[in-house]
Design a protein around this motif. Structure first.
Motif, PDB file in Angstrom:
ATOM      1  N   LYS A 169      -5.197   3.253  -2.527  1.00 17.39           N
ATOM      2  CA  LYS A 169      -4.421   2.571  -1.483  1.00 17.39           C
ATOM      3  C   LYS A 169      -5.224   2.457  -0.189  1.00 17.39           C
ATOM      4  O   LYS A 169      -5.081   1.467   0.548  1.00 17.39           O
ATOM      5  CB  LYS A 169      -3.111   3.303  -1.235  1.00 17.39           C
ATOM      6  CG  LYS A 169      -2.134   3.225  -2.406  1.00 17.39           C
ATOM      7  CD  LYS A 169      -1.781   1.786  -2.770  1.00 17.39           C
ATOM      8  CE  LYS A 169      -0.672   1.710  -3.794  1.00 17.39           C
ATOM      9  NZ  LYS A 169      -0.331   0.309  -4.164  1.00 17.39           N
ATOM     10  N   ALA A 170      -6.058   3.433   0.120  1.00 17.41           N
ATOM     11  CA  ALA A 170      -6.947   3.312   1.276  1.00 17.41           C
ATOM     12  C   ALA A 170      -7.902   2.137   1.074  1.00 17.41           C
ATOM     13  O   ALA A 170      -8.182   1.374   2.010  1.00 17.41           O
ATOM     14  CB  ALA A 170      -7.725   4.607   1.484  1.00 17.41           C
ATOM     15  N   GLN A 180       0.949   9.441  10.551  1.00 20.30           N
ATOM     16  CA  GLN A 180      -0.049  10.478  10.311  1.00 20.30           C
ATOM     17  C   GLN A 180       0.196  11.676  11.231  1.00 20.30           C
ATOM     18  O   GLN A 180       0.052  12.827  10.840  1.00 20.30           O
ATOM     19  CB  GLN A 180      -1.451   9.917  10.539  1.00 20.30           C
ATOM     20  CG  GLN A 180      -2.569  10.858  10.112  1.00 20.30           C
ATOM     21  CD  GLN A 180      -3.908  10.166  10.137  1.00 20.30           C
ATOM     22  OE1 GLN A 180      -4.019   9.008  10.493  1.00 20.30           O
ATOM     23  NE2 GLN A 180      -4.947  10.871   9.747  1.00 20.30           N
ATOM     24  N   SER A 195       0.842  -1.188   0.000  1.00 17.56           N
ATOM     25  CA  SER A 195       0.000   0.000   0.000  1.00 17.56           C
ATOM     26  C   SER A 195       0.882   1.244   0.000  1.00 17.56           C
ATOM     27  O   SER A 195       1.891   1.303  -0.688  1.00 17.56           O
ATOM     28  CB  SER A 195      -0.940  -0.056   1.212  1.00 17.56           C
ATOM     29  OG  SER A 195      -1.786   1.067   1.239  1.00 17.56           O
ATOM     30  N   ASN A 223      -6.127  -1.071   1.823  1.00 14.69           N
ATOM     31  CA  ASN A 223      -6.001  -1.353   3.247  1.00 14.69           C
ATOM     32  C   ASN A 223      -7.245  -2.061   3.775  1.00 14.69           C
ATOM     33  O   ASN A 223      -7.158  -3.007   4.565  1.00 14.69           O
ATOM     34  CB  ASN A 223      -5.758  -0.055   4.019  1.00 14.69           C
ATOM     35  CG  ASN A 223      -4.450   0.609   3.645  1.00 14.69           C
ATOM     36  OD1 ASN A 223      -3.563  -0.025   3.071  1.00 14.69           O
ATOM     37  ND2 ASN A 223      -4.326   1.891   3.953  1.00 14.69           N
ATOM     38  N   ASN A 224      -8.427  -1.617   3.343  1.00 11.11           N
ATOM     39  CA  ASN A 224      -9.659  -2.265   3.767  1.00 11.11           C
ATOM     40  C   ASN A 224      -9.809  -3.632   3.121  1.00 11.11           C
ATOM     41  O   ASN A 224     -10.286  -4.588   3.764  1.00 11.11           O
ATOM     42  CB  ASN A 224     -10.860  -1.387   3.441  1.00 11.11           C
ATOM     43  CG  ASN A 224     -12.143  -1.951   3.998  1.00 11.11           C
ATOM     44  OD1 ASN A 224     -12.802  -2.775   3.348  1.00 11.11           O
ATOM     45  ND2 ASN A 224     -12.507  -1.534   5.201  1.00 11.11           N
ATOM     46  N   GLY A 272      -2.272   6.285   1.694  1.00  6.42           N
ATOM     47  CA  GLY A 272      -3.605   5.715   1.878  1.00  6.42           C
ATOM     48  C   GLY A 272      -4.097   5.775   3.308  1.00  6.42           C
ATOM     49  O   GLY A 272      -5.215   5.333   3.603  1.00  6.42           O
ATOM     50  N   MET A 273      -3.294   6.351   4.211  1.00  8.20           N
ATOM     51  CA  MET A 273      -3.650   6.412   5.622  1.00  8.20           C
ATOM     52  C   MET A 273      -4.032   7.819   6.070  1.00  8.20           C
ATOM     53  O   MET A 273      -4.292   8.057   7.249  1.00  8.20           O
ATOM     54  CB  MET A 273      -2.464   5.904   6.459  1.00  8.20           C
ATOM     55  CG  MET A 273      -2.055   4.488   6.122  1.00  8.20           C
ATOM     56  SD  MET A 273      -0.501   4.008   6.923  1.00  8.20           S
ATOM     57  CE  MET A 273      -0.991   4.060   8.655  1.00  8.20           C
ATOM     58  N   ARG A 274      -4.062   8.772   5.139  1.00 10.85           N
ATOM     59  CA  ARG A 274      -4.353  10.159   5.493  1.00 10.85           C
ATOM     60  C   ARG A 274      -4.795  10.884   4.223  1.00 10.85           C
ATOM     61  O   ARG A 274      -4.717  10.343   3.121  1.00 10.85           O
ATOM     62  CB  ARG A 274      -3.092  10.832   6.046  1.00 10.85           C
ATOM     63  CG  ARG A 274      -1.945  10.844   5.057  1.00 10.85           C
ATOM     64  CD  ARG A 274      -0.713  11.569   5.557  1.00 10.85           C
ATOM     65  NE  ARG A 274       0.312  11.586   4.533  1.00 10.85           N
ATOM     66  CZ  ARG A 274       1.242  10.641   4.381  1.00 10.85           C
ATOM     67  NH1 ARG A 274       1.278   9.614   5.207  1.00 10.85           N
ATOM     68  NH2 ARG A 274       2.132  10.723   3.409  1.00 10.85           N
TER      69      ARG A 274
END
Length: 264
Positions: free
Chosen positions: A165-166, A254, A147, A169-170, A151-153
């Motif tokens: 990319k988020a 983050q 990822s 992650n899911n 994708g985390m923010r």
């Protein structure tokens, strides 16, 4: 007598598929898995890159199988070739990602076709790879998705990539629950790693020191940094790890994205 914990890193006899393994992070992952004993199926679009990666696998005493092609709608073909050649798939790394579009822009200025293309390359291809792998793996199989910290923010001006990319992650979390207990699914999210693709998309010329200064550990990542995390997740050392995202970003999270080093 208790066996050595390091034996958990021994992957001799196993077969790994690494998409996007022509250069950069994918090549480092392929070579790392070969170092651990895997035969490796390699995929990328450019044959010259693949041949160089394959040579490195073979220098490590393992067999390389080249499956050249654009990963979009190609995972089933890769999996079929792997089964025909090796008769098994134990590890599958969805590393393909990035952008065919070399222009950064705000989301509202992004054409629909560019957004769709980013989802296909960075999310749909991973979904297809997971399906191709999971339907062929036996118990103990491991899928690792690559990822991104993006994708985390929120990720201004690279929104389609970050959104894909988020979603990955899911996807990892959902598949980990659905495929347990037989197959483990995890994600590695790299921070800034100085690769060819990183430079092409972000136009980092002259900016590398500035980017490195935002990282608490004081340097950009290397492809081997990411390969090490993948090797752990693919190995028996991680036999009780699934549905996890490991951020490999030198301490840049983050909360520390705008980290400023202390003055000397």
């Amino acid at each position: 007598m208790t066996s050595s914990l390091l034996e958990g890193l021994d992957l001799a006899g196993r077969v790994a598929v690494v998409t996007g393994s022509g250069q950069g992070i994918g090549r480092a992952i392929a070579w790392g898995l070969a170092d651990a004993g895997c035969d490796v199926v390699l995929n990328a679009r450019r044959i010259n890159d693949l041949e160089e990666t394959a040579a490195g696998v073979e220098e490590r005493g393992r067999t390389a199988l080249i499956a050249q092609g654009d990963i979009r709608d190609f995972s089933e073909t890769i999996a079929s070739r792997a089964m025909e050649h090796f008769g098994r798939i134990d590890i599958w790394v969805n590393n393909v990602g990035g952008s065919d579009e070399k222009t950064t822009r705000a989301l509202i200025d992004t054409p629909d076709d560019v957004f769709r293309s980013q989802l296909e390359l960075n999310l749909t291809s991973a979904f297809q790879g997971c399906k191709a792998a999971a339907t062929r793996m036996g118990p103990g199989g491991s899928i690792v998705n690559i990822s991104s910290g993006a994708g985390m923010r929120g990720s201004p001006f690279t929104g389609p990539y970050a959104a894909a990319k988020a979603g990955m992650n899911n996807l990892t979390q959902t598949l980990a629950l659905e495929l347990a207990p037989n197959i483990r699914v995890n994600t590695v999210a790299p921070g800034p790693v100085a690769t060819e693709a990183f430079d092409e998309v972000l136009n980092t010329a002259g900016k590398l020191d500035e980017i490195a200064a935002t990282i608490p550990l004081g340097r950009l990542g290397t492809p081997d940094d990411i390969a090490g995390a993948v090797l752990y997740l693919a190995s028996d050392l991680a036999s009780w790890v699934t549905g996890q995202l490991i951020l490999v970003a030198g301490g840049r999270t983050q909360r520390t994205h705008n980290y400023t080093p202390k003055a000397e």
